[in-house]
Write a protein that holds these residues in place. Structure first.
Motif, PDB file in Angstrom:
ATOM      1  N   ARG A   1      15.938 -90.376 -63.112  1.00  0.00           N
ATOM      2  CA  ARG A   1      14.768 -89.990 -62.324  1.00  0.00           C
ATOM      3  C   ARG A   1      13.913 -91.161 -61.881  1.00  0.00           C
ATOM      4  NH1 ARG A   1      12.654 -84.235 -64.866  1.00  0.00           N
ATOM      5  NH2 ARG A   1      14.681 -83.202 -64.871  1.00  0.00           N
ATOM      6  N   ASP A   2      13.870 -92.192 -62.676  1.00  0.00           N
ATOM      7  CA  ASP A   2      13.061 -93.365 -62.374  1.00  0.00           C
ATOM      8  C   ASP A   2      13.761 -94.541 -63.011  1.00  0.00           C
ATOM      9  OD1 ASP A   2      10.989 -94.934 -61.439  1.00  0.00           O
ATOM     10  OD2 ASP A   2       9.522 -94.302 -62.946  1.00  0.00           O
TER      11      ASP A   2
ATOM     12  N   GLY B   1      15.305 -87.701 -67.982  1.00  0.00           N
ATOM     13  CA  GLY B   1      14.807 -86.335 -68.127  1.00  0.00           C
ATOM     14  C   GLY B   1      14.500 -85.985 -69.568  1.00  0.00           C
TER      15      GLY B   1
ATOM     16  N   GLY C   1       9.565 -88.312 -67.795  1.00  0.00           N
ATOM     17  CA  GLY C   1       9.658 -88.799 -66.422  1.00  0.00           C
ATOM     18  C   GLY C   1       9.739 -90.299 -66.320  1.00  0.00           C
TER      19      GLY C   1
ATOM     20  N   ARG D   1       4.643 -86.814 -61.927  1.00  0.00           N
ATOM     21  CA  ARG D   1       5.880 -87.523 -61.636  1.00  0.00           C
ATOM     22  C   ARG D   1       5.729 -89.008 -61.982  1.00  0.00           C
ATOM     23  NH1 ARG D   1       7.730 -83.201 -61.623  1.00  0.00           N
ATOM     24  NH2 ARG D   1       9.344 -82.311 -60.265  1.00  0.00           N
TER      25      ARG D   1
ATOM     26  N   CYS E   1      10.711 -88.766 -52.463  1.00  0.00           N
ATOM     27  CA  CYS E   1      10.346 -88.916 -53.881  1.00  0.00           C
ATOM     28  C   CYS E   1       9.894 -90.348 -54.145  1.00  0.00           C
ATOM     29  CB  CYS E   1      11.523 -88.501 -54.761  1.00  0.00           C
ATOM     30  SG  CYS E   1      11.913 -86.736 -54.668  1.00  0.00           S
TER      31      CYS E   1
ATOM     32  N   HIS F   1      16.516 -90.304 -55.869  1.00  0.00           N
ATOM     33  CA  HIS F   1      15.246 -89.845 -56.415  1.00  0.00           C
ATOM     34  C   HIS F   1      14.265 -91.011 -56.508  1.00  0.00           C
ATOM     35  CE1 HIS F   1      12.546 -87.975 -59.464  1.00  0.00           C
ATOM     36  NE2 HIS F   1      12.981 -86.849 -58.958  1.00  0.00           N
TER      37      HIS F   1
END
Length: 322
Positions: free
Chosen positions: A73-74, A88, A114, A162, A258, A304
């Motif tokens: 996600r990051d 996650g 996150g 986020r 995103c 993402h």
């Protein structure tokens, strides 16, 4: 004349359909199976980490030079070349040989993890979403060194926040999607600034300008991708819009943006996560005057987040603007 007899014109139309249909199928298949490609009329070539349904580093020739099985996600490429990601449920650090050298697991009371951000102190900042939404600073030994309670505007864990970041002044900024707000927090959880993303000039709440990123720029402004609103906006210190780009400027390239990054030259790279049109890029770069100068096409990757690590052979050293 019988009704089932074909005229010469009808026969010609049928032949054309028979000829063109396979060509259309071949063209469509070719587009879907195309190789990863960077396109730039200005000759821009980036190497970068892409996080999303796949986690990989692409070099300036668009070739994968590192890849981890599964999504993320990051993430960041660290100064020593290691890769820090959030998955996650965990924050993880890997070497280029895919050896796991550090990790932090989500607290069982919460539902999602996150952000994963390595701080100058050596600690790693993560975000936990759930019944106890919070920012945490985790030491290299895995100890919680700081806990900052967050104030989202919903109990829906997935929509609480986020990509949060820590600021040079010691405060933190976190985007809160359903609150239509980016909040700046002190270490004790006190909110000292709020930037609204449901401003009338941005379309109000009907535009669903959910803030996904919160990037404090060197000039003190804050850059945000507004995901369902399909736009990127820069706010000044008072929350006033000083720059924006949306689909009317870039021919529909925004689709649920995103992650993003402000480059040293002032351009902005945007991850268009939900882009399904194969004729449009999943990653693109725009100039301050809203010209698209770089695009990355990939048949499978949905980005993402992105961390650009070099441009035309020159390494980027300031990763704070992503």
């Amino acid at each position: 004349m019988c009704s089932n007899l074909m005229t010469s014109e009808s026969r010609l139309q049928l032949r054309m359909r028979v000829i063109l249909l396979p060509l259309l199928v071949i063209a469509s298949f070719s587009m879907l199976s195309a190789e990863p490609e960077q396109i730039s009329q200005r000759g821009i070539r980036h190497s970068f980490l892409a996080c999303g349904n796949m986690t990989a580093i692409f070099d300036e020739n668009s070739q994968i030079v590192w890849q981890l099985k599964g999504g993320s996600r990051d993430g960041y490429v660290l100064p020593d070349g290691n890769i820090l990601i959030s998955t996650g449920k965990e924050a993880q650090e890997y070497t280029r040989s895919n050896k796991l050298v550090w990790s932090y697991s989500l607290h069982p009371d919460n539902q999602e993890l996150g952000t994963a951000l390595r701080l100058p102190s050596g600690n790693t900042m993560v975000v936990e979403r759930g019944i106890k939404p919070r920012l945490l600073e985790i030491s290299p030994m895995g100890n919680v060194e700081a806990e900052i309670p967050l104030q989202p505007d919903t109990d829906n864990a997935h929509m609480q926040t986020r990509m949060a970041r820590k600021l040079a002044n010691g405060n933190y900024i976190a985007p809160h999607l359903l609150g239509f707000v980016i909040k700046e927090y002190q270490a004790d959880g006190t909110v000292v600034r709020a930037i609204r993303t449901d401003l009338p000039e941005l379309g109000g709440r009907d535009a669903e300008n959910w803030p996904f990123t919160a990037i404090r720029l060197t000039n003190g402004n804050t850059l945000a991708n507004l995901t369902h609103g399909n736009k990127t906006v820069e706010f000044d210190g008072n929350g006033k819009v000083v720059w924006r780009v949306d689909n009317s400027d870039v021919d529909g390239r925004f689709s649920d943006p995103c992650g993003g990054q402000r480059l040293p030259n002032g351009n902005t790279v945007i991850a268009s996560y939900a882009q399904r049109d194969p004729s449009k890029a999943r990653l693109f770069e725009v100039t301050p005057d809203k010209k698209v100068v770089w695009e990355f096409f990939h048949p499978k990757a949905h980005a993402h987040g992105i961390h650009v690590i070099s441009t035309n052979g020159k390494k980027l050293t300031n990763d704070s603007m992503k």
